[in-house]
Design an enzyme around this catalytic site. Structure first.
Site, PDB file in Angstrom:
ATOM      1  CB  VAL A   1      45.232  42.665  41.460  1.00 29.59           C
ATOM      2  CG1 VAL A   1      46.615  42.028  41.410  1.00 29.59           C
ATOM      3  CG2 VAL A   1      44.585  42.625  40.076  1.00 29.59           C
TER       4      VAL A   1
ATOM      5  CB  THR B   1      48.257  46.372  33.850  1.00 30.02           C
ATOM      6  OG1 THR B   1      47.660  45.144  34.274  1.00 30.02           O
ATOM      7  CG2 THR B   1      48.502  46.342  32.363  1.00 30.02           C
TER       8      THR B   1
ATOM      9  CD  GLU C   1      46.733  38.193  39.106  1.00 29.01           C
ATOM     10  OE1 GLU C   1      47.562  38.102  40.017  1.00 29.01           O
ATOM     11  OE2 GLU C   1      46.156  37.206  38.605  1.00 29.01           O
ATOM     12  CG  PHE C   2      47.656  36.775  33.033  1.00 27.27           C
ATOM     13  CD1 PHE C   2      47.644  37.533  31.874  1.00 27.27           C
ATOM     14  CD2 PHE C   2      48.887  36.427  33.573  1.00 27.27           C
ATOM     15  CE1 PHE C   2      48.828  37.920  31.251  1.00 27.27           C
ATOM     16  CE2 PHE C   2      50.080  36.807  32.967  1.00 27.27           C
ATOM     17  CZ  PHE C   2      50.041  37.560  31.804  1.00 27.27           C
TER      18      PHE C   2
ATOM     19  NE  ARG D   1      39.091  33.678  33.714  1.00 29.49           N
ATOM     20  CZ  ARG D   1      38.634  32.460  33.414  1.00 29.49           C
ATOM     21  NH1 ARG D   1      37.979  32.250  32.301  1.00 29.49           N
ATOM     22  NH2 ARG D   1      38.834  31.444  34.224  1.00 29.49           N
TER      23      ARG D   1
ATOM     24  CG  LEU E   1      35.026  34.298  18.024  1.00 29.77           C
ATOM     25  CD1 LEU E   1      35.929  35.509  17.843  1.00 29.77           C
ATOM     26  CD2 LEU E   1      35.661  33.089  17.351  1.00 29.77           C
TER      27      LEU E   1
ATOM     28  N   GLY F   1      33.873  45.641  28.492  1.00 34.51           N
ATOM     29  CA  GLY F   1      33.991  46.732  29.478  1.00 34.51           C
ATOM     30  C   GLY F   1      34.877  46.247  30.597  1.00 34.51           C
TER      31      GLY F   1
ATOM     32  CB  CYS G   1      41.477  44.653  32.542  1.00 31.88           C
ATOM     33  SG  CYS G   1      42.038  44.461  34.237  1.00 31.88           S
TER      34      CYS G   1
HETATM   35  N1  LIG Z   1      40.837  43.870  38.378  1.00 32.70           N
HETATM   36  C1  LIG Z   1      41.296  42.979  37.532  1.00 32.70           C
HETATM   37  O1  LIG Z   1      40.558  42.108  37.064  1.00 32.70           O
HETATM   38  C2  LIG Z   1      42.735  42.999  37.111  1.00 32.70           C
HETATM   39  C3  LIG Z   1      43.271  41.874  36.463  1.00 32.70           C
HETATM   40  C4  LIG Z   1      44.611  41.901  36.072  1.00 32.70           C
HETATM   41  C5  LIG Z   1      45.386  43.022  36.296  1.00 32.70           C
HETATM   42  N2  LIG Z   1      44.822  44.118  36.902  1.00 32.70           N
HETATM   43  C6  LIG Z   1      45.690  45.272  37.134  1.00 32.70           C
HETATM   44  O2  LIG Z   1      46.087  45.255  38.511  1.00 32.70           O
HETATM   45  C7  LIG Z   1      46.160  46.585  39.041  1.00 32.70           C
HETATM   46  C8  LIG Z   1      45.230  46.724  40.223  1.00 32.70           C
HETATM   47  O3  LIG Z   1      43.909  46.556  39.779  1.00 32.70           O
HETATM   48  P1  LIG Z   1      42.677  46.384  40.792  1.00 32.70           P
HETATM   49  O4  LIG Z   1      41.489  46.100  39.965  1.00 32.70           O
HETATM   50  O5  LIG Z   1      43.075  45.452  41.873  1.00 32.70           O
HETATM   51  O6  LIG Z   1      42.615  47.884  41.370  1.00 32.70           O
HETATM   52  P2  LIG Z   1      41.719  48.423  42.585  1.00 32.70           P
HETATM   53  O7  LIG Z   1      41.404  49.818  42.246  1.00 32.70           O
HETATM   54  O8  LIG Z   1      40.612  47.459  42.861  1.00 32.70           O
HETATM   55  O9  LIG Z   1      42.686  48.373  43.841  1.00 32.70           O
HETATM   56  C9  LIG Z   1      43.779  49.209  44.008  1.00 32.70           C
HETATM   57  C10 LIG Z   1      43.992  49.413  45.516  1.00 32.70           C
HETATM   58  O10 LIG Z   1      45.226  50.094  45.699  1.00 32.70           O
HETATM   59  C11 LIG Z   1      45.054  50.979  46.806  1.00 32.70           C
HETATM   60  N3  LIG Z   1      46.125  51.996  46.767  1.00 32.70           N
HETATM   61  C12 LIG Z   1      46.235  53.076  45.960  1.00 32.70           C
HETATM   62  N4  LIG Z   1      47.367  53.739  46.230  1.00 32.70           N
HETATM   63  C13 LIG Z   1      48.015  53.059  47.221  1.00 32.70           C
HETATM   64  C14 LIG Z   1      49.227  53.230  47.916  1.00 32.70           C
HETATM   65  N5  LIG Z   1      50.063  54.225  47.635  1.00 32.70           N
HETATM   66  N6  LIG Z   1      49.534  52.342  48.868  1.00 32.70           N
HETATM   67  C15 LIG Z   1      48.710  51.315  49.178  1.00 32.70           C
HETATM   68  N7  LIG Z   1      47.551  51.092  48.538  1.00 32.70           N
HETATM   69  C16 LIG Z   1      47.204  51.950  47.571  1.00 32.70           C
HETATM   70  C17 LIG Z   1      43.661  51.528  46.612  1.00 32.70           C
HETATM   71  O11 LIG Z   1      43.140  52.091  47.798  1.00 32.70           O
HETATM   72  C18 LIG Z   1      42.923  50.257  46.167  1.00 32.70           C
HETATM   73  O12 LIG Z   1      42.381  49.564  47.286  1.00 32.70           O
HETATM   74  C19 LIG Z   1      45.850  47.502  37.854  1.00 32.70           C
HETATM   75  O13 LIG Z   1      47.036  47.882  37.242  1.00 32.70           O
HETATM   76  C20 LIG Z   1      45.022  46.613  36.934  1.00 32.70           C
HETATM   77  O14 LIG Z   1      45.116  47.019  35.592  1.00 32.70           O
HETATM   78  C21 LIG Z   1      43.537  44.119  37.333  1.00 32.70           C
END
Ligand SMILES: NC(=O)c1ccc[n+]([C@@H]2O[C@H](COP(=O)([O-])OP(=O)(O)OC[C@H]3O[C@@H](n4cnc5c(N)ncnc54)[C@H](O)[C@@H]3O)[C@@H](O)[C@H]2O)c1
Length: 432
Positions: free
Chosen positions: A11, A122, A150-151, A153, A249, A256, A259
């Site tokens: 994200v 999230t 964030e939405f 994919r 659907l 999996g 999210c």
């Molecule tokens: N991946 C997706 O498709 C997606 C889509 C929508 C929403 N989200 C939500 O967005 C959020 C992030 O997801 P993601 O998949 O990007 O996670 P991720 O694990 O890929 O990335 C998180 C990053 O944050 C860093 N981090 C952790 N603690 C930190 C700190 N104190 N300071 C600075 N950096 C720090 C980590 O090192 C990592 O690089 C989650 O809440 C997730 O549910 C993810």
């Protein structure tokens, strides 16, 4: 505008790449120095189409900077996007350790007249007071919180961020709304402006309805098998109704990824906090888990003889990532399937076009092949786990020659049963 994005994950990096592409000056902060060193050279730590080109272009244009220092970035920024992970705890609740650490570090480094801390991660509903208290402990300058869920994919993250269906802005402050509307001005999509809690609820409810559609499709698939119907035709007929839609659907081995599984469990837990027993989502989760068992039973019945014994049987798993076009293995159904098969003493050889390195870290006791054809060589059956386009396009005549037995157990319904049966395969799909 000058922006800080905290967290260089899926994200955070996409957010930073897109806002810098749109002409803003963006600092992306992460606590992992190796990740930041790589990113400074344009090396993206995971596979996401077009992301590395966006990042390289904006580094060159001096609009995108990577750092481990909040001090270097937060004082210059009017907006700080929090994009750190919120993984599940054993109880299903979201673990907010990274979130609070990121907010605290941000607060320690405020220096701007006004800072808008915008949460993209999230996070469960009801933490506003604690977040505010965390900031007030360290900062005396003005700040506000907003939620901007964030939405995106994975696999189409850049496109989704440039052309989203909607932008949700959760804040009742006119100033915060104005800043975020201005920042998103050149991005298309409906604007939904609401309070923080409603914005956070939109995110959980949106992921939950997607998971519900997948589990609904899987429940219909089970019924189709029992009733002798074809789930693909049934769901095509259902999804053709615009009130329903075909998206998500599709039956298979279950949802999996990083999210849906965690957000469904977290939403059930949030419901509990607010005295609501979310029975619908409990059923969604339980149907999802059952699909793994259903798939294993198909493998047993296809290759395990009368007893369903898989001891010594060689199985080729094609696909490991939780979906195509990503190397993300978080909560991928392949992990449970591989572990289950090896517990039954089958020999498993797997191949995935992108997720092999990540898979090696989380799946032990299986072998990895260099391509799909090597994986199936000498195997008793070919198992389709992820619907990568290249598996759909496999040369089935060649595949039949390489396999020990011409058996396909298709966990994603990528093949036409009639075509593969005509090629001489025994074919088991999901719900058909
Ligand atoms: N991946 C997706 O498709 C997606 C889509 C929508 C929403 N989200 C939500 O967005 C959020 C992030 O997801 P993601 O998949 O990007 O996670 P991720 O694990 O890929 O990335 C998180 C990053 O944050 C860093 N981090 C952790 N603690 C930190 C700190 N104190 N300071 C600075 N950096 C720090 C980590 O090192 C990592 O690089 C989650 O809440 C997730 O549910 C993810």
């Amino acid at each position: 505008m000058t922006i800080t994005v905290v967290g260089a994950g899926y994200v955070g990096l996409v957010t930073a790449a897109v806002f810098s592409e749109l002409g803003n000056k963006v600092y992306c902060v992460d606590v992992v120095p190796e990740k930041i060193e790589g990113l400074k050279k344009g090396i993206v730590p995971f596979f996401e189409p077009s992301l590395s080109e966006f990042i390289t272009r904006n580094i060159k244009a001096k609009r995108l900077f990577f750092t481990t220092s909040y001090k270097e970035s937060v004082p210059k920024s009017q907006i700080v996007f929090i994009c750190v992970g919120t993984p599940p705890k054993e109880s299903g609740e979201a673990d907010l350790t990274y979130l609070f650490a990121a907010v605290e570090e941000t607060a320690k480094n405020f220096n701007h007249g006004y800072t808008l801390i915008t949460i993209k991660s999230t996070i469960p509903i009801g933490f506003e007071d604690q977040l505010e208290a965390t900031v007030k402990k360290h900062a005396s300058s003005k700040f506000e919180f907003a939620s901007c869920p964030e939405f995106l994919r994975e696999g189409t993250a850049i496109e989704d961020t440039m052309h989203p269906d909607r932008i949700v802005i959760g804040s009742t402050s006119q100033k915060a709304q104005k800043i975020l509307l201005e920042l998103h001005a050149s991005i298309s999509g409906e604007r939904i402006i609401t309070d923080i809690r409603s914005a956070q609820l939109i995110k959980y409810a949106a992921n939950s309805i997607l998971a519900t559609k997948v589990s609904f499709a899987n429940a219909i698939a089970v019924l189709c098998e029992r009733m002798g119907a074809d789930v693909e035709k049934v769901l095509a007929g259902v999804g053709a109704d615009r009130r329903v839609g075909r998206s998500f659907l599709y039956p298979g081995i279950g949802y999996g990824g990083s999210c849906l599984p965690k957000d469904v469990l977290a939403f059930i837990a949030i419901g509990r906090h607010f005295d609501y027993d979310f029975q619908l989502l409990q059923a969604v989760d339980s149907i999802n888990n059952d699909q793994i068992e259903n798939f294993i039973n198909k493998v047993k019945s296809a290759v395990g003889g009368k007893e369903g014994n898989l001891k010594g049987v060689k199985l080729a798993m094609l696909g490991l990532a939780f979906k195509p076009n990503t190397d993300d293995m978080r909560d991928a159904p392949s992990i449970k399937i591989a572990n289950h098969l090896t517990d039954l003493e089958a020999t498993v050889v797997a191949y995935d076009p992108q997720a092999m390195d990540n898979a090696k870290r989380v799946i032990k006791n299986i072998k990895f092949a260099k391509d799909a054809y090597s994986a199936i060589t000498g195997a008793d059956a070919m198992l389709i786990i992820t619907e990568w386009p290249q598996f759909r396009e496999m040369d089935l005549k060649k595949a039949k020659k390489l396999l020990k037995k011409p058996i396909i157990v298709d966990g994603r319904n990528i093949f036409n049963p009639k075509t593969v049966k005509e090629e001489g395969f025994t074919y088991l799909g999901m719900g058909r």
